[in-house]
Design a protein around this motif. Structure first.
Motif, PDB file in Angstrom:
ATOM      1  N   LYS A  20       0.804  -1.215   0.000  1.00 28.85           N
ATOM      2  CA  LYS A  20       0.000   0.000   0.000  1.00 28.85           C
ATOM      3  C   LYS A  20       0.841   1.271   0.000  1.00 28.85           C
ATOM      4  CE  LYS A  20      -4.384  -1.542   1.826  1.00 28.85           C
ATOM      5  NZ  LYS A  20      -5.448  -1.224   2.772  1.00 28.85           N
ATOM      6  N   GLU A  21       1.991   1.244   0.658  1.00 29.44           N
ATOM      7  CA  GLU A  21       2.838   2.438   0.693  1.00 29.44           C
ATOM      8  C   GLU A  21       3.338   2.791  -0.703  1.00 29.44           C
ATOM      9  OE1 GLU A  21       3.385  -0.246   2.708  1.00 29.44           O
ATOM     10  OE2 GLU A  21       2.628   0.594   4.596  1.00 29.44           O
ATOM     11  N   ALA A  22       3.719   1.785  -1.469  1.00 32.97           N
ATOM     12  CA  ALA A  22       4.200   2.012  -2.832  1.00 32.97           C
ATOM     13  C   ALA A  22       3.067   2.488  -3.737  1.00 32.97           C
ATOM     14  CB  ALA A  22       4.822   0.741  -3.397  1.00 32.97           C
ATOM     15  N   LEU A  23       1.887   1.911  -3.562  1.00 37.01           N
ATOM     16  CA  LEU A  23       0.734   2.314  -4.362  1.00 37.01           C
ATOM     17  C   LEU A  23       0.340   3.758  -4.050  1.00 37.01           C
ATOM     18  CD1 LEU A  23      -1.418   1.461  -6.402  1.00 37.01           C
ATOM     19  CD2 LEU A  23      -2.785   0.625  -4.482  1.00 37.01           C
ATOM     20  N   ASN A  28       0.105   9.516  -5.365  1.00 39.69           N
ATOM     21  CA  ASN A  28       0.462  10.896  -5.044  1.00 39.69           C
ATOM     22  C   ASN A  28       1.312  11.531  -6.137  1.00 39.69           C
ATOM     23  OD1 ASN A  28      -0.903  11.159  -2.591  1.00 39.69           O
ATOM     24  ND2 ASN A  28       0.796  10.319  -1.422  1.00 39.69           N
ATOM     25  N   SER A  29       2.216  10.765  -6.713  1.00 43.58           N
ATOM     26  CA  SER A  29       3.062  11.286  -7.791  1.00 43.58           C
ATOM     27  C   SER A  29       2.251  11.638  -9.033  1.00 43.58           C
ATOM     28  CB  SER A  29       4.132  10.268  -8.164  1.00 43.58           C
ATOM     29  OG  SER A  29       5.004  10.051  -7.093  1.00 43.58           O
ATOM     30  N   LEU A  30       1.318  10.778  -9.384  1.00 48.45           N
ATOM     31  CA  LEU A  30       0.526  10.998 -10.593  1.00 48.45           C
ATOM     32  C   LEU A  30      -0.503  12.107 -10.434  1.00 48.45           C
ATOM     33  CD1 LEU A  30      -0.096   7.312 -11.698  1.00 48.45           C
ATOM     34  CD2 LEU A  30       1.490   8.959 -12.715  1.00 48.45           C
ATOM     35  N   ASN A  31      -0.981  12.300  -9.210  1.00 44.61           N
ATOM     36  CA  ASN A  31      -2.060  13.266  -8.978  1.00 44.61           C
ATOM     37  C   ASN A  31      -1.623  14.519  -8.237  1.00 44.61           C
ATOM     38  OD1 ASN A  31      -4.571  11.854  -9.982  1.00 44.61           O
ATOM     39  ND2 ASN A  31      -3.637  10.275  -8.712  1.00 44.61           N
ATOM     40  N   HIS A  32      -0.318  14.669  -8.040  1.00 44.75           N
ATOM     41  CA  HIS A  32       0.222  15.831  -7.331  1.00 44.75           C
ATOM     42  C   HIS A  32      -0.497  16.035  -5.998  1.00 44.75           C
ATOM     43  CE1 HIS A  32       2.420  16.735 -10.971  1.00 44.75           C
ATOM     44  NE2 HIS A  32       1.297  16.671 -11.646  1.00 44.75           N
TER      45      HIS A  32
END
Length: 48
Positions: A20-23, A28-32
């Motif tokens: 879950k942490e990686a997901l 967060n990276s993709l959606n800022h």
């Protein structure tokens, strides 16, 4: 053959992001965004 490659990519993606942490980090990276609560995530189990 194209379907086999797609299934392979899907399996690799699921294996990499089953934690879950990686997901959440990917999301967060993709959606800022800056979400921190992994308990709010819903994901499908990795294919066998």
């Amino acid at each position: 053959m194209k379907n086999a490659v797609r299934n392979y990519k899907d399996t690799v993606f699921r294996m990499l992001f089953q934690e879950k942490e990686a997901l959440l980090s990917l999301y967060n990276s993709l959606n800022h965004s800056q979400y921190t609560n992994t308990d709010d995530l819903e994901s499908e189990p990795a294919a066998a």
